[in-house]
Design a protein around this motif. Structure first.
Motif, PDB file in Angstrom:
ATOM      1  N   UNK A  42       0.823  -1.229  -0.132  1.00 38.68           N
ATOM      2  CA  UNK A  42       0.202   0.114  -0.037  1.00 38.68           C
ATOM      3  C   UNK A  42       0.704   1.426  -0.240  1.00 38.68           C
ATOM      4  N   UNK A  43       2.120   1.082   0.354  1.00 36.36           N
ATOM      5  CA  UNK A  43       3.019   2.329   0.608  1.00 36.36           C
ATOM      6  C   UNK A  43       3.855   2.351  -0.793  1.00 36.36           C
ATOM      7  N   UNK A  44       3.665   1.386  -1.956  1.00 36.83           N
ATOM      8  CA  UNK A  44       4.146   1.399  -3.267  1.00 36.83           C
ATOM      9  C   UNK A  44       5.559   0.685  -3.096  1.00 36.83           C
ATOM     10  N   UNK A  45       5.801   0.002  -1.966  1.00 42.57           N
ATOM     11  CA  UNK A  45       7.020  -0.796  -1.724  1.00 42.57           C
ATOM     12  C   UNK A  45       6.771  -1.918  -2.759  1.00 42.57           C
ATOM     13  N   UNK A  46       7.652  -2.313  -3.263  1.00 42.58           N
ATOM     14  CA  UNK A  46       7.605  -3.419  -4.477  1.00 42.58           C
ATOM     15  C   UNK A  46       7.649  -4.550  -3.596  1.00 42.58           C
TER      16      UNK A  46
END
Length: 163
Positions: free
Chosen positions: A106-110
């Motif tokens: 959700x935090x755009x962490x891959x």
């Protein structure tokens, strides 16, 4: 009579004893998942039905509520001539499906590196069987879409060991 019963029960006992299990969607490490896909994506529809059957992972409608976001960025069908007859008529086609996806938090962490899938099926062609070959083509595309959805699902399952 006892011999027939024994012969009927023996294969079932052997299959149960070897650890055989039907393929299922258990083991996805996320309690909630958001599926971001282009409208009309057949692979996304198949993924939704596979994930809905899994009672442990809930599909959410808002990305902020999900533990992970599955992004399908491209889904392209292709059809190329594979071979021609001596008279110049098509005798074979190569059907293709190209799909790109990524899995992020959700935090755009891959969570999983973006991956591209390319699936192909070869199909013979005959002008005299136009309707049958059209149905076969749709069946082969559907098979590729199912295969792509299962591969993405296995990638999601593999994340359980990565996290």
């Amino acid at each position: 009579m006892n011999r027939r019963l024994f012969l009927a029960v023996l294969p079932a006992a052997l299959a149960a004893g070897c650890g055989f299990q039907l393929r299922r969607t258990a083991g996805i490490p996320f309690k909630s998942l958001y599926l971001d896909a282009p409208g009309g994506s057949a692979v996304a529809q198949r993924l939704r039905s596979l994930l809905t059957a899994n009672r442990k992972t809930r599909l959410v409608t808002v990305p902020g509520e999900a533990e992970a976001l599955l992004k399908l960025t491209q889904e392209v069908r292709s059809k190329r001539i594979l071979s021609l007859s001596g008279a110049g008529r098509v005798t074979e086609y190569r059907l293709g499906l190209t799909l790109s996806y990524s899995i992020v938090g959700p935090d755009e962490r891959v969570l999983a590196e973006p991956e591209s899938l390319e699936l192909n099926r070869d199909m013979t062609y005959d002008d005299s069987q136009l309707l049958a070959k059209g149905a076969e083509e749709q069946l082969l595309y559907r098979d590729m879409e199912d295969s792509a959805a299962r591969r993405i699902l296995r990638r999601l399952q593999a994340l359980g060991g990565d996290t």
